[in-house]
Design a protein around this motif. Structure first.
Motif, PDB file in Angstrom:
ATOM      1  N   MET A 161       0.956  -1.233  -0.110  1.00  0.00           N
ATOM      2  CA  MET A 161       0.234  -0.060   0.071  1.00  0.00           C
ATOM      3  C   MET A 161       0.834   1.092  -0.028  1.00  0.00           C
ATOM      4  N   SER A 162       0.595   2.089  -1.107  1.00  0.00           N
ATOM      5  CA  SER A 162       1.439   3.515  -0.817  1.00  0.00           C
ATOM      6  C   SER A 162       0.787   4.325   0.167  1.00  0.00           C
ATOM      7  N   THR A 163       2.095   5.180   0.372  1.00  0.00           N
ATOM      8  CA  THR A 163       1.693   6.357   1.410  1.00  0.00           C
ATOM      9  C   THR A 163       1.623   7.771   0.789  1.00  0.00           C
ATOM     10  N   ASN A 164       1.024   8.620   1.437  1.00  0.00           N
ATOM     11  CA  ASN A 164       1.208   9.802   0.969  1.00  0.00           C
ATOM     12  C   ASN A 164       2.635  10.337   0.496  1.00  0.00           C
ATOM     13  N   ASN A 165       3.678   9.907   1.161  1.00  0.00           N
ATOM     14  CA  ASN A 165       5.043  10.213   0.677  1.00  0.00           C
ATOM     15  C   ASN A 165       5.464   9.433  -0.376  1.00  0.00           C
ATOM     16  N   ASP A 166       4.929   8.306  -0.550  1.00  0.00           N
ATOM     17  CA  ASP A 166       5.185   7.748  -1.997  1.00  0.00           C
ATOM     18  C   ASP A 166       4.652   8.399  -2.991  1.00  0.00           C
ATOM     19  N   HIS A 167       3.239   8.710  -2.895  1.00  0.00           N
ATOM     20  CA  HIS A 167       2.728   9.565  -3.526  1.00  0.00           C
ATOM     21  C   HIS A 167       3.426  10.799  -4.098  1.00  0.00           C
ATOM     22  N   ASP A 168       3.925  11.760  -3.115  1.00  0.00           N
ATOM     23  CA  ASP A 168       4.448  12.939  -3.315  1.00  0.00           C
ATOM     24  C   ASP A 168       5.845  12.497  -3.967  1.00  0.00           C
ATOM     25  N   GLN A 169       6.308  11.413  -3.858  1.00  0.00           N
ATOM     26  CA  GLN A 169       7.835  10.888  -4.356  1.00  0.00           C
ATOM     27  C   GLN A 169       7.563  10.956  -5.753  1.00  0.00           C
ATOM     28  N   ALA A 170       6.477  10.014  -6.156  1.00  0.00           N
ATOM     29  CA  ALA A 170       6.085  10.051  -7.597  1.00  0.00           C
ATOM     30  C   ALA A 170       5.759  11.323  -8.389  1.00  0.00           C
ATOM     31  N   VAL A 171       5.003  12.046  -7.367  1.00  0.00           N
ATOM     32  CA  VAL A 171       4.564  13.285  -8.181  1.00  0.00           C
ATOM     33  C   VAL A 171       5.912  14.111  -8.649  1.00  0.00           C
ATOM     34  N   GLN A 172       6.793  14.068  -7.553  1.00  0.00           N
ATOM     35  CA  GLN A 172       8.003  14.852  -7.816  1.00  0.00           C
ATOM     36  C   GLN A 172       8.839  14.401  -8.910  1.00  0.00           C
ATOM     37  N   ARG A 173       8.794  13.090  -9.019  1.00  0.00           N
ATOM     38  CA  ARG A 173       9.670  12.320  -9.999  1.00  0.00           C
ATOM     39  C   ARG A 173       9.104  12.562 -11.478  1.00  0.00           C
ATOM     40  N   PHE A 174       7.897  12.761 -11.747  1.00  0.00           N
ATOM     41  CA  PHE A 174       7.364  13.257 -12.638  1.00  0.00           C
ATOM     42  C   PHE A 174       7.619  14.548 -13.110  1.00  0.00           C
ATOM     43  N   ARG A 175       7.325  15.478 -11.998  1.00  0.00           N
ATOM     44  CA  ARG A 175       7.566  16.904 -12.484  1.00  0.00           C
ATOM     45  C   ARG A 175       9.053  17.115 -12.808  1.00  0.00           C
ATOM     46  N   ASP A 176      10.096  16.504 -11.920  1.00  0.00           N
ATOM     47  CA  ASP A 176      11.589  16.573 -12.459  1.00  0.00           C
ATOM     48  C   ASP A 176      11.726  16.001 -13.718  1.00  0.00           C
ATOM     49  N   SER A 177      10.958  15.149 -14.253  1.00  0.00           N
ATOM     50  CA  SER A 177      11.279  14.615 -15.539  1.00  0.00           C
ATOM     51  C   SER A 177      10.438  15.473 -16.806  1.00  0.00           C
ATOM     52  N   ILE A 178       9.607  16.445 -16.468  1.00  0.00           N
ATOM     53  CA  ILE A 178       9.192  17.262 -17.532  1.00  0.00           C
ATOM     54  C   ILE A 178      10.065  18.051 -18.522  1.00  0.00           C
ATOM     55  N   PRO A 179      11.101  18.486 -17.990  1.00  0.00           N
ATOM     56  CA  PRO A 179      12.252  18.992 -19.040  1.00  0.00           C
ATOM     57  C   PRO A 179      12.382  18.063 -20.064  1.00  0.00           C
ATOM     58  N   LEU A 180      12.944  16.983 -19.637  1.00  0.00           N
ATOM     59  CA  LEU A 180      13.278  15.952 -20.388  1.00  0.00           C
ATOM     60  C   LEU A 180      12.108  15.500 -21.463  1.00  0.00           C
ATOM     61  N   PHE A 181      10.829  15.323 -21.155  1.00  0.00           N
ATOM     62  CA  PHE A 181       9.933  14.904 -21.852  1.00  0.00           C
ATOM     63  C   PHE A 181       9.742  16.007 -22.957  1.00  0.00           C
ATOM     64  N   GLN A 182       9.814  17.188 -22.418  1.00  0.00           N
ATOM     65  CA  GLN A 182       9.568  18.331 -23.180  1.00  0.00           C
ATOM     66  C   GLN A 182      10.687  18.453 -24.390  1.00  0.00           C
ATOM     67  N   ALA A 183      12.009  18.130 -24.061  1.00  0.00           N
ATOM     68  CA  ALA A 183      13.003  17.983 -25.142  1.00  0.00           C
ATOM     69  C   ALA A 183      12.813  16.919 -26.073  1.00  0.00           C
ATOM     70  N   LEU A 184      12.238  15.844 -25.532  1.00  0.00           N
ATOM     71  CA  LEU A 184      11.986  14.602 -26.467  1.00  0.00           C
ATOM     72  C   LEU A 184      10.952  14.935 -27.355  1.00  0.00           C
ATOM     73  N   SER A 185      10.012  15.584 -27.035  1.00  0.00           N
ATOM     74  CA  SER A 185       8.485  15.601 -27.685  1.00  0.00           C
ATOM     75  C   SER A 185       8.913  16.395 -28.983  1.00  0.00           C
ATOM     76  N   ASP A 186       9.665  16.942 -29.141  1.00  0.00           N
ATOM     77  CA  ASP A 186       9.949  17.496 -30.507  1.00  0.00           C
ATOM     78  C   ASP A 186      10.565  16.517 -31.607  1.00  0.00           C
ATOM     79  N   PRO A 187       9.809  16.685 -32.727  1.00  0.00           N
ATOM     80  CA  PRO A 187      10.381  15.647 -33.699  1.00  0.00           C
ATOM     81  C   PRO A 187      11.725  16.073 -34.394  1.00  0.00           C
ATOM     82  N   ALA A 188      12.068  17.224 -34.529  1.00  0.00           N
ATOM     83  CA  ALA A 188      13.342  17.634 -34.974  1.00  0.00           C
ATOM     84  C   ALA A 188      14.449  17.325 -34.152  1.00  0.00           C
TER      85      ALA A 188
END
Length: 105
Positions: free
Chosen positions: A1-28
């Protein structure tokens, strides 16, 4: 069972990955990454000769890839050669996947 801390960690990892996903999202930028994967290193002219983009556009995309850490530069005389530097990005994505697996599955 996940805790609020686990949830917060998952959200933070997603947010930390946003710049990488943005860079990779462009076809060029995807095309540039694939070109660099086929060759050890290329300069802007080499990339432009293999692309539909102009040299200034290539330089712009290389800067974005460099800023996020997906590309590294080696100066050889007056030329700058670009090569892939994927270790940190792969590590970041593995961490995100691991967190999602532990938290969401």
């Amino acid at each position: 069972m996940s805790t609020n801390n686990d949830h917060d960690q998952a959200v933070q990892r997603f947010r930390d990955s946003i710049p990488l996903f943005q860079a990779l999202s462009d076809p060029a930028r995807q095309d540039i990454i694939l070109l660099l994967a086929e060759h050890n290193s290329l300069n802007v002219t080499d990339i432009a000769n293999r692309s539909r983009l102009s040299r200034p556009a290539i330089s712009h995309h290389l800067k974005i890839l460099r800023d996020i850490g997906l590309v590294s530069i080696v100066q050889q005389g007056t030329q700058r050669y670009y090569s892939l530097s994927l270790e940190d990005a792969v590590s970041q994505l593995k961490s995100l996947i691991s967190t999602v697996e532990q938290t969401c599955l």
